[in-house]
Design an enzyme around this catalytic site. Structure first.
Site, PDB file in Angstrom:
ATOM      1  N   ASP A 293       6.464   4.307  -0.971  1.00  0.00           N
ATOM      2  CA  ASP A 293       5.592   5.440  -1.299  1.00  0.00           C
ATOM      3  C   ASP A 293       6.357   6.764  -1.410  1.00  0.00           C
ATOM      4  OD1 ASP A 293       3.423   3.782  -1.404  1.00  0.00           O
ATOM      5  OD2 ASP A 293       2.663   4.280   0.582  1.00  0.00           O
TER       6      ASP A 293
ATOM      7  N   ARG B  84      -0.222  -7.069  -7.145  1.00  0.00           N
ATOM      8  CA  ARG B  84      -0.832  -6.873  -5.837  1.00  0.00           C
ATOM      9  C   ARG B  84      -1.914  -7.900  -5.470  1.00  0.00           C
ATOM     10  NH1 ARG B  84      -1.830  -0.564  -4.941  1.00  0.00           N
ATOM     11  NH2 ARG B  84      -1.559  -1.142  -2.774  1.00  0.00           N
TER      12      ARG B  84
ATOM     13  N   CYS C 108      -2.901  -3.417 -10.555  1.00  0.00           N
ATOM     14  CA  CYS C 108      -3.019  -1.969 -10.718  1.00  0.00           C
ATOM     15  C   CYS C 108      -1.747  -1.449 -11.338  1.00  0.00           C
ATOM     16  CB  CYS C 108      -3.348  -1.282  -9.397  1.00  0.00           C
ATOM     17  SG  CYS C 108      -1.956  -1.119  -8.327  1.00  0.00           S
TER      18      CYS C 108
ATOM     19  N   LYS D 212      -3.977   9.150   4.844  1.00  0.00           N
ATOM     20  CA  LYS D 212      -4.896   8.332   4.041  1.00  0.00           C
ATOM     21  C   LYS D 212      -4.788   6.858   4.421  1.00  0.00           C
ATOM     22  CE  LYS D 212      -3.526   7.036  -0.216  1.00  0.00           C
ATOM     23  NZ  LYS D 212      -3.526   5.594  -0.503  1.00  0.00           N
ATOM     24  N   ASN D 213      -3.552   6.357   4.482  1.00  0.00           N
ATOM     25  CA  ASN D 213      -3.385   4.912   4.684  1.00  0.00           C
ATOM     26  C   ASN D 213      -3.618   4.474   6.123  1.00  0.00           C
ATOM     27  OD1 ASN D 213      -2.949   4.645   1.999  1.00  0.00           O
ATOM     28  ND2 ASN D 213      -0.729   4.365   2.135  1.00  0.00           N
TER      29      ASN D 213
ATOM     30  N   ARG E 185      -6.760  11.453  -5.014  1.00  0.00           N
ATOM     31  CA  ARG E 185      -6.996  10.275  -4.166  1.00  0.00           C
ATOM     32  C   ARG E 185      -6.197  10.358  -2.871  1.00  0.00           C
ATOM     33  NH1 ARG E 185      -6.511   4.736  -7.234  1.00  0.00           N
ATOM     34  NH2 ARG E 185      -7.062   4.171  -5.116  1.00  0.00           N
TER      35      ARG E 185
HETATM   36  N1  EPU Z   1       1.453  -9.063  -1.483  1.00  0.00           N
HETATM   37  C1  EPU Z   1       1.180 -10.328  -1.933  1.00  0.00           C
HETATM   38  N2  EPU Z   1       0.095 -10.984  -1.396  1.00  0.00           N
HETATM   39  C2  EPU Z   1      -0.721 -10.414  -0.460  1.00  0.00           C
HETATM   40  C3  EPU Z   1      -0.425  -9.109  -0.009  1.00  0.00           C
HETATM   41  C4  EPU Z   1       0.677  -8.454  -0.547  1.00  0.00           C
HETATM   42  O1  EPU Z   1       1.889 -10.875  -2.786  1.00  0.00           O
HETATM   43  O2  EPU Z   1      -1.684 -11.058  -0.037  1.00  0.00           O
HETATM   44  C5  EPU Z   1       2.632  -8.341  -2.022  1.00  0.00           C
HETATM   45  C6  EPU Z   1       2.253  -7.099  -2.840  1.00  0.00           C
HETATM   46  O3  EPU Z   1       1.931  -7.431  -4.176  1.00  0.00           O
HETATM   47  C7  EPU Z   1       3.500  -6.260  -2.707  1.00  0.00           C
HETATM   48  C8  EPU Z   1       3.989  -6.580  -1.295  1.00  0.00           C
HETATM   49  O4  EPU Z   1       3.372  -7.814  -0.946  1.00  0.00           O
HETATM   50  O5  EPU Z   1       4.457  -6.686  -3.647  1.00  0.00           O
HETATM   51  C9  EPU Z   1       3.619  -5.557  -0.230  1.00  0.00           C
HETATM   52  O6  EPU Z   1       2.283  -5.155  -0.403  1.00  0.00           O
HETATM   53  P1  EPU Z   1       1.358  -4.676   0.794  1.00  0.00           P
HETATM   54  O7  EPU Z   1       0.287  -5.673   1.000  1.00  0.00           O
HETATM   55  O8  EPU Z   1       2.177  -4.271   1.969  1.00  0.00           O
HETATM   56  O9  EPU Z   1       0.700  -3.385   0.154  1.00  0.00           O
HETATM   57  P2  EPU Z   1      -0.758  -2.864   0.442  1.00  0.00           P
HETATM   58  O10 EPU Z   1      -1.110  -3.206   1.827  1.00  0.00           O
HETATM   59  O11 EPU Z   1      -1.666  -3.268  -0.658  1.00  0.00           O
HETATM   60  C10 EPU Z   1      -0.123  -0.522   1.437  1.00  0.00           C
HETATM   61  C11 EPU Z   1      -0.406   0.906   1.096  1.00  0.00           C
HETATM   62  C12 EPU Z   1       0.357   1.269  -0.178  1.00  0.00           C
HETATM   63  C13 EPU Z   1       1.851   1.056   0.092  1.00  0.00           C
HETATM   64  C14 EPU Z   1       2.101  -0.390   0.522  1.00  0.00           C
HETATM   65  C15 EPU Z   1       3.543  -0.673   0.902  1.00  0.00           C
HETATM   66  C16 EPU Z   1      -2.623   1.216   1.986  1.00  0.00           C
HETATM   67  C17 EPU Z   1      -4.067   1.432   1.750  1.00  0.00           C
HETATM   68  N3  EPU Z   1      -1.836   1.077   0.908  1.00  0.00           N
HETATM   69  O12 EPU Z   1      -0.579  -1.295   0.320  1.00  0.00           O
HETATM   70  O13 EPU Z   1       0.113   2.646  -0.413  1.00  0.00           O
HETATM   71  O14 EPU Z   1       2.584   1.326  -1.068  1.00  0.00           O
HETATM   72  O15 EPU Z   1       1.266  -0.711   1.660  1.00  0.00           O
HETATM   73  O16 EPU Z   1       3.960   0.152   1.927  1.00  0.00           O
HETATM   74  O17 EPU Z   1      -2.180   1.195   3.125  1.00  0.00           O
HETATM   75  C18 EPU Z   1      -0.061   4.606  -1.722  1.00  0.00           C
HETATM   76  O18 EPU Z   1      -0.489   5.197  -0.715  1.00  0.00           O
HETATM   77  O19 EPU Z   1       0.266   5.221  -2.773  1.00  0.00           O
HETATM   78  C19 EPU Z   1       0.078   3.149  -1.703  1.00  0.00           C
HETATM   79  C20 EPU Z   1       0.174   2.428  -2.810  1.00  0.00           C
END
Ligand code: EPU
Length: 431
Positions: free
Chosen positions: A319, A136, A131, A22-23, A411
């Protein structure tokens, strides 16, 4: 609303196929926005989040064609999904807007921001709210695009970004962000000059995206490391790309087999991106063998508790934290589980406690003392991975477990109850 009813206590056995990730698929579908030529993806998982992303792209003027393949192996529950083939043609891109109604159902919609801006010179994407697992924010996505010369503002709840042509820049993110890295890498492909992303996410999904972008004509080096270099080009072209196997789905089935004392084989799975998870499962006492495109696991009668600390790849993935909490709930000993990525990712703990687990939470740390057994009860799924941990607990618990709000599972887990039924579980969807 559908619920899942599980009668626990059956060790899983047999073989099941792992779906596309998915990701990896979500950012890859957005990459098709970067070119006027069609891009074809195979092994696309049949999931609600993928459906949402395809709807979002379609309302931007992207032509979407989706072919679903299934092998029917005898009885209906054993029908095996083969992964969809999706072709996206963004030649008619005419609406660079991601509306609130769609972004609110799926935060990954933010992944259209970078490619839209790079290709169309403008993007309006609803700001995702918080969320279930944390606030996030997307400030790092915005910071990076601004450094590349975009004018970015937040107006009426929308991120509005404009740039005639993005300019290559040296980018440094304050924390490792997976979708942030993906958004900036996609935007940089069409920028003028070189972009360097430092402190980049090293997740395998970032590498899968980079491989596809390179096949589309992008010039990217260093993906998989923490410095990614992108030389901008004037245009990208079409390509065909197979989505990598889902490492979190793989890890989830390994945990389900471990917790139930089972022995299973996962086909179409790759062990290389799962080192941290496999290592911890071996510490619980499981026997794991990595084959070329498959993984086998055999669990002992009682698992040993394992402590974990989540961190960006290649460390232990956030995850998989919830699924390991279910394992530790029935293991021998006490585990200390520290969550360092999201500030509110222990929602499953209270539900596991309703099944009889012994869990104490102190800030970002959970102390889990294993019990010889759990007891079935009605529990509520709060997010995707929390739901997976409840399914694992339900497979172990004595008696029946009823899981509510399973739309979270749809999802991210393709055909979950069919796959578990094929492994011998007593599980069914009820109204
Ligand atoms: N963060 C910020 N600012 C930003 C971006 C991130 O503060 O601009 C913080 C987030 O709040 C979090 C940390 O940085 O505390 C890491 O977040 P990241 O951006 O890496 O998460 P994401 O890209 O939104 C993806 C996966 C998530 C997975 C995380 C961490 C996708 C679509 N989603 O989310 O997947 O948990 O990386 O590995 O790739 C899931 O599949 O259940 C899921 C939540």
């Amino acid at each position: 609303m559908d619920k899942l009813l599980i009668a626990g206590g059956i060790p899983l056995s047999g073989e099941v196929a792992i779906s596309g990730a998915k990701n990896a698929a979500l950012p890859l579908l957005c990459a098709a926005l970067l070119t006027k030529e069609p891009v074809t993806f195979t092994n696309v998982p049949h999931l609600n989040d993928i459906g949402t992303m395809l709807k979002l792209l379609a309302q931007m003027g992207v032509k979407v064609s989706r072919e679903t393949s299934r092998i029917c192996a005898g009885d209906a529950p054993k029908e095996v999904p083969l992964g969809d083939t999706v072709t996206l043609d963004a030649s008619g891109l005419n609406n660079a807007v991601a509306p609130y109604e769609m972004v609110k159902t799926m935060r990954a919609s933010i992944l259209v921001l970078g490619p839209l801006l790079a290709r169309a010179g403008e993007a309006r994407v609803s700001l995702p709210g918080g969320c279930a697992i944390g606030a996030r924010p997307v400030d790092q996505h915005i910071k990076g695009l601004t450094a590349m010369g975009a004018e970015v503002g937040v107006e009426q709840g929308y991120v509005h970004a404009r740039a005639t042509r993005l300019k290559g820049a040296r980018l440094f993110t304050d924390m490792v962000t997976v979708t942030g890295t993906e958004n900036l890498m996609m935007a940089a492909c069409l920028a003028q000059g070189e972009t360097v992303i430092e402190n980049a996410a090293r997740e395998p999904e970032v590498v899968d995206l980079a491989n596809c972008l390179v096949a589309m004509g992008a010039r990217i080096s260093g993906a998989g490391g923490d410095v990614i270099r992108i030389q901008g080009v004037d245009a990208l072209h079409g390509a065909t790309h197979r989505i990598m196997p889902d490492r979190i789905e793989t890890g989830t089935y390994l945990c389900a087999a471990a917790a139930t004392g089972g022995a299973i084989r996962l086909t179409g799975a790759s062990a290389t991106s799962l080192d941290a998870v496999i290592d911890k499962l071996m510490d619980t006492g499981c026997d794991i063998v990595a084959e070329r495109d498959a993984i086998r696991i055999k669990a002992p009668r009682r698992l040993a508790a394992v402590s974990i600390r989540t961190a960006p790849y290649p460390a232990f993935p956030t995850d998989m934290q919830a699924q390991f909490m279910a394992i530790n709930a029935v293991a021998d000993g006490t585990a200390v589980m520290r969550e360092t990525i999201f500030e509110n990712r222990f929602m499953h703990a209270v539900e596991l406690i309703r099944l009889g687990a012994d869990i104490k939470i102190d800030g970002n740390t959970a102390f889990v003392t294993g019990r010889p057994k759990l007891d079935g009860a009605t529990v509520m799924a709060t997010d995707l991975r929390a739901s997976a941990s409840l399914v694992i607990a339900g497979l172990v618990a004595q008696g029946e477990t009823l899981i509510e709000r399973i739309y979270h599972l749809d999802r991210g887990y393709e055909g979950l109850e069919k796959k578990l039924a094929a492994l011998g579980a007593d599980i069914r969807r009820v109204k």
